[in-house]
Design a protein around this motif. Structure first.
Motif, PDB file in Angstrom:
ATOM      1  N   ARG A 131       0.837  -1.209   0.000  1.00  0.00           N
ATOM      2  CA  ARG A 131       0.000   0.000   0.000  1.00  0.00           C
ATOM      3  C   ARG A 131       0.866   1.250   0.000  1.00  0.00           C
ATOM      4  N   LEU A 132       1.913   1.225   0.792  1.00  0.00           N
ATOM      5  CA  LEU A 132       2.808   2.361   0.909  1.00  0.00           C
ATOM      6  C   LEU A 132       3.562   2.606  -0.404  1.00  0.00           C
ATOM      7  N   THR A 133       4.021   1.540  -1.026  1.00  0.00           N
ATOM      8  CA  THR A 133       4.777   1.657  -2.272  1.00  0.00           C
ATOM      9  C   THR A 133       3.915   2.203  -3.404  1.00  0.00           C
ATOM     10  N   THR A 134       2.650   1.821  -3.422  1.00  0.00           N
ATOM     11  CA  THR A 134       1.771   2.274  -4.506  1.00  0.00           C
ATOM     12  C   THR A 134       1.168   3.649  -4.235  1.00  0.00           C
ATOM     13  N   SER A 135       1.407   4.188  -3.059  1.00  0.00           N
ATOM     14  CA  SER A 135       0.909   5.520  -2.722  1.00  0.00           C
ATOM     15  C   SER A 135       1.817   6.580  -3.330  1.00  0.00           C
ATOM     16  N   ASN A 136       1.232   7.661  -3.750  1.00  0.00           N
ATOM     17  CA  ASN A 136       2.015   8.769  -4.296  1.00  0.00           C
ATOM     18  C   ASN A 136       2.280   9.857  -3.264  1.00  0.00           C
ATOM     19  N   HIS A 137       1.909   9.633  -2.016  1.00  0.00           N
ATOM     20  CA  HIS A 137       1.984  10.680  -0.998  1.00  0.00           C
ATOM     21  C   HIS A 137       3.298  10.716  -0.235  1.00  0.00           C
ATOM     22  N   ILE A 138       4.049   9.613  -0.240  1.00  0.00           N
ATOM     23  CA  ILE A 138       5.287   9.566   0.533  1.00  0.00           C
ATOM     24  C   ILE A 138       6.219   8.523  -0.084  1.00  0.00           C
ATOM     25  N   ASP A 139       7.501   8.793  -0.018  1.00  0.00           N
ATOM     26  CA  ASP A 139       8.512   7.873  -0.536  1.00  0.00           C
ATOM     27  C   ASP A 139       8.626   6.689   0.423  1.00  0.00           C
ATOM     28  N   SER A 140       8.280   5.512  -0.034  1.00  0.00           N
ATOM     29  CA  SER A 140       8.265   4.329   0.833  1.00  0.00           C
ATOM     30  C   SER A 140       9.655   3.956   1.336  1.00  0.00           C
ATOM     31  N   ASP A 141      10.709   4.403   0.671  1.00  0.00           N
ATOM     32  CA  ASP A 141      12.066   4.110   1.129  1.00  0.00           C
ATOM     33  C   ASP A 141      12.381   4.796   2.460  1.00  0.00           C
ATOM     34  N   ARG A 142      11.602   5.803   2.837  1.00  0.00           N
ATOM     35  CA  ARG A 142      11.838   6.537   4.075  1.00  0.00           C
ATOM     36  C   ARG A 142      11.130   5.928   5.272  1.00  0.00           C
ATOM     37  N   ILE A 143      10.345   4.884   5.051  1.00  0.00           N
ATOM     38  CA  ILE A 143       9.515   4.325   6.109  1.00  0.00           C
ATOM     39  C   ILE A 143       9.879   2.864   6.343  1.00  0.00           C
ATOM     40  N   ARG A 144      10.030   2.505   7.588  1.00  0.00           N
ATOM     41  CA  ARG A 144      10.245   1.115   7.985  1.00  0.00           C
ATOM     42  C   ARG A 144       8.943   0.620   8.583  1.00  0.00           C
ATOM     43  N   VAL A 145       8.504  -0.535   8.157  1.00  0.00           N
ATOM     44  CA  VAL A 145       7.263  -1.140   8.642  1.00  0.00           C
ATOM     45  C   VAL A 145       7.596  -2.491   9.260  1.00  0.00           C
ATOM     46  N   LEU A 146       7.148  -2.699  10.487  1.00  0.00           N
ATOM     47  CA  LEU A 146       7.334  -3.970  11.177  1.00  0.00           C
ATOM     48  C   LEU A 146       6.010  -4.349  11.818  1.00  0.00           C
ATOM     49  N   THR A 147       5.750  -5.634  11.908  1.00  0.00           N
ATOM     50  CA  THR A 147       4.528  -6.087  12.562  1.00  0.00           C
ATOM     51  C   THR A 147       4.876  -7.164  13.563  1.00  0.00           C
ATOM     52  N   GLU A 148       4.329  -7.041  14.735  1.00  0.00           N
ATOM     53  CA  GLU A 148       4.535  -8.033  15.798  1.00  0.00           C
ATOM     54  C   GLU A 148       3.209  -8.241  16.508  1.00  0.00           C
ATOM     55  N   ASN A 149       2.712  -9.470  16.418  1.00  0.00           N
ATOM     56  CA  ASN A 149       1.478  -9.853  17.109  1.00  0.00           C
ATOM     57  C   ASN A 149       0.296  -8.950  16.742  1.00  0.00           C
ATOM     58  N   GLY A 150       0.202  -8.603  15.461  1.00  0.00           N
ATOM     59  CA  GLY A 150      -0.907  -7.786  14.967  1.00  0.00           C
ATOM     60  C   GLY A 150      -0.723  -6.293  15.132  1.00  0.00           C
ATOM     61  N   THR A 151       0.351  -5.874  15.790  1.00  0.00           N
ATOM     62  CA  THR A 151       0.646  -4.456  15.951  1.00  0.00           C
ATOM     63  C   THR A 151       1.645  -4.034  14.887  1.00  0.00           C
ATOM     64  N   VAL A 152       1.308  -2.988  14.144  1.00  0.00           N
ATOM     65  CA  VAL A 152       2.195  -2.465  13.120  1.00  0.00           C
ATOM     66  C   VAL A 152       2.988  -1.300  13.709  1.00  0.00           C
ATOM     67  N   TYR A 153       4.310  -1.390  13.585  1.00  0.00           N
ATOM     68  CA  TYR A 153       5.216  -0.345  14.055  1.00  0.00           C
ATOM     69  C   TYR A 153       5.754   0.387  12.838  1.00  0.00           C
ATOM     70  N   LEU A 154       5.715   1.705  12.903  1.00  0.00           N
ATOM     71  CA  LEU A 154       6.182   2.549  11.808  1.00  0.00           C
ATOM     72  C   LEU A 154       7.370   3.370  12.281  1.00  0.00           C
ATOM     73  N   MET A 155       8.456   3.346  11.504  1.00  0.00           N
ATOM     74  CA  MET A 155       9.652   4.106  11.831  1.00  0.00           C
ATOM     75  C   MET A 155      10.061   4.907  10.603  1.00  0.00           C
ATOM     76  N   GLY A 156      10.769   6.001  10.822  1.00  0.00           N
ATOM     77  CA  GLY A 156      11.290   6.789   9.730  1.00  0.00           C
ATOM     78  C   GLY A 156      11.394   8.248  10.107  1.00  0.00           C
ATOM     79  N   LEU A 157      11.809   9.043   9.147  1.00  0.00           N
ATOM     80  CA  LEU A 157      11.914  10.496   9.287  1.00  0.00           C
ATOM     81  C   LEU A 157      10.746  11.105   8.534  1.00  0.00           C
ATOM     82  N   VAL A 158       9.791  11.664   9.266  1.00  0.00           N
ATOM     83  CA  VAL A 158       8.575  12.158   8.618  1.00  0.00           C
ATOM     84  C   VAL A 158       8.134  13.481   9.226  1.00  0.00           C
ATOM     85  N   ARG A 159       7.282  14.160   8.478  1.00  0.00           N
ATOM     86  CA  ARG A 159       6.569  15.323   9.006  1.00  0.00           C
ATOM     87  C   ARG A 159       5.322  14.811   9.728  1.00  0.00           C
TER      88      ARG A 159
END
Length: 188
Positions: A131-159
């Motif tokens: 979903r992130l890669t196909t979005s035109n709103h943010i560069d997916s290379d700047r975002i780290r996505v991890l999931t543990e036990n149904g919880t999604v963790y988002l990391m990166g440098l963002v506004r």
């Protein structure tokens, strides 16, 4: 192999598969604001390796399932610990490393997640990254996505506005129970 090595080796192999499937290993390639330098990426790798080695060799952490991720000096610990003492110990190991700017200790107290749950988490991460890669709103290379036990963790440098967008995007993905933002925020 001893009893400690086999589960950890299985965890490392599963983590490697998850990173390959989810595309989490793609962290360079974009330019402009919000990107990390090669030096920052090298430092993150150094911190992650040192922390992983410390966790792996610390006998007080036997029986835990701990994932380590580092993005621009921000350390995220996810997984399961059997006790508050084990959770605290993992956090201490992270805080004592040179270059750690911030720690998010998101370890839960309880039994380790099952292989089935870890596969489900990998699937959720893959769908979020798609979903992130196909979005035109943010560069997916700047975002780290991890999931543990149904919880999604988002990391990166963002506004802040980008973080809000990412939460809306992730919340539309089936299987997501909770979203945790572990971002470093940029001005603007």
């Amino acid at each position: 192999m001893n009893k400690r090595t086999l589960p950890r080796l299985a965890g490392v192999l599963l983590l490697g598969a998850a990173l390959g499937i989810s595309g989490c290993s793609t962290i360079t390639g974009s330019s402009g604001y919000g990107t990390r330098t090669s030096y920052a990426i090298e430092q993150d790798t150094r911190i992650a390796r040192a922390l992983w080695d410390s966790i792996r060799t610390d006998e007080s952490l036997d029986g835990t399932h701990i994932n380590v991720d580092v993005y621009n000096g921000f350390v995220l610990l996810t997984g399961q610990a059997g006790s508050d003492a084990q959770k605290s110990r993992a956090g201490e190991l992270a805080k004592n490393l040179h270059g750690v700017r911030h720690l998010s200790n998101e370890l839960s107290i309880g039994p380790n997640s099952s292989t089935q749950q870890r596969l489900q988490d990998t699937w959720i991460t893959s769908r979020v990254k798609t979903r992130l890669t196909t979005s035109n709103h943010i560069d997916s290379d700047r975002i780290r996505v991890l999931t543990e036990n149904g919880t999604v963790y988002l990391m990166g440098l963002v506004r802040y506005s980008e973080a809000d967008y990412l939460v809306r995007l992730v919340s539309q993905t089936s299987g997501v129970d909770r979203i945790v933002k572990a971002f470093e925020y940029l001005n603007g």
